[in-house]
Motif scaffolding. Structure first.
Motif, short mmCIF file in Angstrom:
data_model
loop_
_atom_site.label_atom_id
_atom_site.label_comp_id
_atom_site.label_asym_id
_atom_site.label_seq_id
_atom_site.Cartn_x
_atom_site.Cartn_y
_atom_site.Cartn_z
N ALA A 50 43.40 28.48 34.07
CA ALA A 50 41.99 28.05 34.33
C ALA A 50 41.04 26.97 33.97
O ALA A 50 41.71 25.71 33.97
N GLU A 70 45.85 34.33 34.77
CA GLU A 70 44.12 33.95 34.74
C GLU A 70 43.72 32.55 35.70
O GLU A 70 44.25 31.94 35.23
N SER A 72 40.04 31.87 35.72
CA SER A 72 38.57 31.54 35.78
C SER A 72 38.21 30.30 36.34
O SER A 72 39.40 29.63 35.72
N ASP A 73 37.03 30.11 36.38
CA ASP A 73 36.78 28.93 36.57
C ASP A 73 37.17 27.79 37.23
O ASP A 73 37.36 27.44 37.20
N ASN A 94 41.91 37.87 36.36
CA ASN A 94 40.81 36.91 36.23
C ASN A 94 39.68 35.85 37.04
O ASN A 94 41.17 35.36 37.06
N SER A 96 37.06 35.15 36.84
CA SER A 96 35.41 35.49 36.71
C SER A 96 35.51 33.58 36.57
O SER A 96 36.24 33.21 36.56
N GLY A 97 33.99 33.63 37.29
CA GLY A 97 33.33 31.98 37.18
C GLY A 97 34.18 31.89 38.43
O GLY A 97 33.59 29.86 38.85
N ASN A 98 34.66 32.17 39.63
CA ASN A 98 34.73 31.79 41.39
C ASN A 98 33.90 31.88 41.62
O ASN A 98 32.26 32.17 41.49
N ASP A 119 38.01 41.09 36.46
CA ASP A 119 37.15 40.44 36.09
C ASP A 119 36.52 39.43 37.01
O ASP A 119 37.14 38.45 37.15
N CYS A 123 30.55 35.28 39.11
CA CYS A 123 31.00 35.20 40.56
C CYS A 123 29.96 35.98 41.04
O CYS A 123 28.96 37.13 40.62
N ASP A 146 35.53 43.78 34.22
CA ASP A 146 34.92 42.93 33.28
C ASP A 146 34.55 43.45 32.11
O ASP A 146 33.76 42.72 31.76
#
Length: 263
Positions: A50, A70, A72-73, A94, A96-98, A119, A123, A146
């Protein structure tokens, strides 16, 4: 810290083939690619990268036992087809945040047959109309998107999910194996033996208590006899002393009488 150095630090003198979990959050990817991670991490089940400025998964090694990933970000925008090739047994992903924007990018995850939880929070794809319905229709193997299923029921914590899976496996093994023949009879015999042992121990304790009380009574009786003997001895000594005194008095009286006769 660069990812390669971080991996060496996280190993802590362990061999890569012994590691099952690896957390590389907040380190730095050079040119947005994975470095220092290779096929020797063959037992790896959980990998977290992450916020490492990762933009490409092209250099992801083959991790057949990896179940949770994981990512994320980061700044990943595509190339997700690598996941099905390198990590075919993923159950949790996961992203998320990509920078994932459209359904065609996510379509590559259809080949992850064991994927249960995805997740994509934060995004751009989440802004699409009917986003949730479209993802569940596209990836029919997933249960949670999510953190919620199609009926908006929240997903259990990953630890609880692992415990449930483990309990189910244990129950299946017990059902398949079943109790061995004669198991119940042996158990009943053991219980009977335990009851007899307990009864015997209680009887033994009772006998010990009776014997102890008998000994205590004998000791008390002996002490009383000794006291009586001492008292009798003392009385005899007192009588002898009194007789001695009386004898001396009679002697003195006789001497006094003799002296008077002489006069």
């Amino acid at each position: 810290m660069e990812m390669k150095k971080r991996i060496n630090l996280e190993l802590r003198d362990r061999a890569p083939e012994e590691v099952t979990e690896l957390v590389l959050d907040n380190c730095l990817c050079v040119n947005g690619e994975i470095e220092g991670l290779n096929d020797t991490f063959k037992k790896l089940e959980f990998l977290s990268m992450a916020n490492v400025e990762l933009s490409s998964l092209a250099r992801l090694p083959s991790l057949n036992k990896l179940r949770k990933l994981e990512l994320s970000d980061n700044i990943i925008s595509g190339g997700l087809e690598v996941l099905a090739e390198k990590c075919p047994n993923l159950t949790y992903l996961n992203l998320s945040g990509n920078k994932i924007k459209d359904l065609s990018t996510v379509e590559a995850l259809q080949n992850l047959k064991n994927l249960k939880s995805l997740d994509l929070f934060n995004c751009e794809i989440t802004n699409l109309e009917d986003y949730r319905e479209s993802i569940f229709e596209l990836l029919q193997q997933i249960t949670y998107l999510d953190g919620f299923d199609q009926e908006d029921n929240e997903a259990p914590d990953s630890e609880e999910e692992d415990d449930e899976d483990g309990d189910e496996d244990d129950e299946e093994e017990e059902d398949e194996a079943g109790p061995p023949e004669g198991y119940e009879e042996e158990e009943e015999e053991e219980e009977e033996d335990e009851d007899e042992d307990e009864a015997g121990s209680e009887l033994g304790e009772g006998e010990e208590e009776v014997g102890l009380s008998y000994l205590m009574k004998e000791e008390i009786q002996d002490e009383e006899d000794d006291d009586d003997y001492v008292e009798e001895g003392e009385e005899e000594e007192e009588e002898e002393e009194e007789e001695g005194l009386r004898g001396e008095k009679r002697k003195r009286d006789a001497e006094d009488d003799g002296e008077e006769e002489d006069d």
